[in-house]
Each structure stands twice: as C-alpha cells, then as structure tokens.
Design an enzyme around this catalytic site. Structure first.
Site, PDB file in Angstrom:
ATOM      1  N   CYS A   1       6.157  -4.689   8.432  1.00 23.04           N
ATOM      2  CA  CYS A   1       5.024  -3.786   9.244  1.00 23.04           C
ATOM      3  C   CYS A   1       5.520  -3.732  10.381  1.00 23.04           C
ATOM      4  CB  CYS A   1       3.693  -4.389   9.130  1.00 23.04           C
ATOM      5  SG  CYS A   1       2.718  -3.564  10.349  1.00 23.04           S
ATOM      6  N   THR A   2       5.652  -2.340  10.940  1.00 22.71           N
ATOM      7  CA  THR A   2       6.380  -2.314  12.291  1.00 22.71           C
ATOM      8  C   THR A   2       6.017  -3.174  13.464  1.00 22.71           C
ATOM      9  OG1 THR A   2       5.555  -0.293  12.615  1.00 22.71           O
ATOM     10  CG2 THR A   2       7.590  -0.082  11.747  1.00 22.71           C
ATOM     11  N   GLU A   3       4.555  -3.763  13.257  1.00 24.43           N
ATOM     12  CA  GLU A   3       3.905  -4.439  14.508  1.00 24.43           C
ATOM     13  C   GLU A   3       4.383  -6.085  14.379  1.00 24.43           C
ATOM     14  OE1 GLU A   3       2.428  -0.559  14.555  1.00 24.43           O
ATOM     15  OE2 GLU A   3       2.240  -1.768  12.789  1.00 24.43           O
TER      16      GLU A   3
ATOM     17  N   THR B   1       4.346   1.541   6.005  1.00 19.95           N
ATOM     18  CA  THR B   1       3.442   1.867   5.029  1.00 19.95           C
ATOM     19  C   THR B   1       3.583   3.364   4.733  1.00 19.95           C
ATOM     20  OG1 THR B   1       1.756   0.150   5.799  1.00 19.95           O
ATOM     21  CG2 THR B   1       0.847   2.005   4.741  1.00 19.95           C
TER      22      THR B   1
ATOM     23  N   THR C   1       7.131   3.522  10.618  1.00 17.82           N
ATOM     24  CA  THR C   1       6.272   2.970  10.080  1.00 17.82           C
ATOM     25  C   THR C   1       6.628   2.541   8.602  1.00 17.82           C
ATOM     26  OG1 THR C   1       3.976   3.083   8.813  1.00 17.82           O
ATOM     27  CG2 THR C   1       4.988   5.086   9.642  1.00 17.82           C
TER      28      THR C   1
ATOM     29  N   MET D   1       2.001   5.204  14.710  1.00 12.89           N
ATOM     30  CA  MET D   1       1.514   4.677  13.674  1.00 12.89           C
ATOM     31  C   MET D   1       1.807   3.224  13.553  1.00 12.89           C
ATOM     32  SD  MET D   1       1.735   7.723  11.045  1.00 12.89           S
ATOM     33  CE  MET D   1       3.305   8.032  11.542  1.00 12.89           C
TER      34      MET D   1
END
Length: 230
Positions: free
Chosen positions: A197-199, A85, A83, A10
């Site tokens: 956010c992990t991205e 979120t 993640t 995710m």
C-alpha cells in the site's frame, strides 16, 4: 526527457511521496536545475474509497480510465497509477489508452528478483491482500510465493490504512502492531516484506525490519524516473 502522467490522490499523502521521489530521482541523475516533466491528475479519494468498499470496481475502472485519457491528451507517454489497490482496474485503463501503464507489481517484482528472494509477505489494503489481482501477477508471472497475514491481522492492517495513514496519522502503537504482524509473516517463511500500500512507507521503513522491505511507492517512483530518462 519523456513526459509521464500520474493518477494520484489515493491518497494524496502518498502522492506527495511519489512527486518528491520522482523529482529527486531526475535531479540526482541529471544534476543542476533539472526536474521531471510530468502531469498529475489527482482524484478525490472519498468517493473512490466508498466505491471500493461497496465493491463497485466497474465504476472505479471507468473513473480511472477517464483519468488516464486526460493524461494521454496532456502529452503523457506513460501512465503511473499512484496506488497499489487500484491496479485491480489496470485492465480498464490499458483498454482505453495507447500509452503504457507502468505496473507497480512488475516494478516491485524486479527488485525482489534482484534480491534473490522467492517467498515474500504482502501488506496492503484488504482488497490487495485478499483479492488475487496482485498476488496472482507475482505468483503466476514471476514464480514468487506470496504470503498474506491471517484475517485478524489483515483487518488491522486495512483499518490502520483507512483510518490513520491516508489522513496523515502516524502512531507508535500502529507501528508496533505492524511490526508484530511482520514478525508473524517471517515466522511463516517470508524472506522479505512488500509494503503493498503506498501509505505503508509513511509508517514503516526498511530499517525497522529484520528482512528486506520493498517499499512499492519508492520502487514505482524509481520506475517512473527510468521511463522519463530512458
């Protein structure tokens, strides 16, 4: 060495970073041919994202709780939810497993405290920035002041995450937009910026910012290494 369980996918773009950071962290501490003992349950992100935008957090909680149970049965001694979120449903996970969930906000707060900061800006999905599950934990439990971008900026941060970063699309234009949003947060008093956010760490690095950056993916992965070897 303790076995740890990862709930990933995710997106899988950031789950790759988690896996690499944990393995590199274990090797750096133990040396030689050592690597982490972990189990990964990677979920299909498409239905997860649809449920997020539909606001069906109850179903999402059940899905992730089931994933945590799979990891516990596989011998994991703790769960890492890869993640930011989805920590919105952390209570649903904690309710069904006997092993601890290593919360991403707690690991991040520790690094912020070590840096001596009190006011931080938060970038993330719309859910992370606008819902209070993340900010409240930092504010009420740890006494931080958490600033989020104004609505047009929140919308753009969210759009870039779901339309670009989770599918591995990295563009100079989006990086510049994020840096401008960061500058506005700093102008409002942010002493540091949380990549919530992990991205986001795929787009920005600490070297890009004039204030300390807290990359939650790498911070969380380090917390996993501490658990594995603790």
């Amino acid at each position: 060495m303790k076995r740890i369980g990862l709930i990933g996918g995710m997106s899988w773009e950031s789950t790759l970073v988690y896996y690499r950071e944990i393995q590199e962290g274990v090797r750096a501490r133990l040396g030689g041919l050592h690597s982490a003992d972990l189990v990964l349950h990677s979920l299909d992100f498409a239905p997860i994202a649809s449920l997020q935008h539909a606001g069906d957090w109850e179903t999402l909680g059940k899905i992730l709780a089931s994933s945590a149970e799979i990891l516990e049965r596989a011998g994991a001694t703790a769960v890492l939810l890869c993640t930011n979120t989805m920590h919105k449903v952390a209570p649903a996970i904690e309710a069904v497993v006997r092993i601890p969930l290593l919360h991403i906000a707690d690991a991040t707060e520790e690094k912020i405290r070590e840096a001596g900061l009190r006011t931080v800006g938060l970038l993330g999905t719309r859910f992370t920035m606008e819902d209070d599950f993340y900010r409240r934990r930092l504010e009420e439990r740890f006494g931080l002041e958490v600033l989020v971008p104004e609505k047009p900026d929140r919308d753009e941060v969210h759009r870039v995450i779901y339309e670009e970063l989770v599918v591995g699309k990295i563009t100079p234009a989006s990086k510049q937009t994020y840096l401008e949003i960061v500058d506005r947060l700093i102008g409002r008093g942010a002493e540091g910026i949380i990549f919530g956010c992990t991205e986001i760490g795929l787009l920005l690095s600490a070297d890009d910012l004039p204030v300390p950056a807290f990359d939650t993916t790498r911070i969380h992965a380090q917390a996993a290494v501490d658990w594995i070897l603790g």
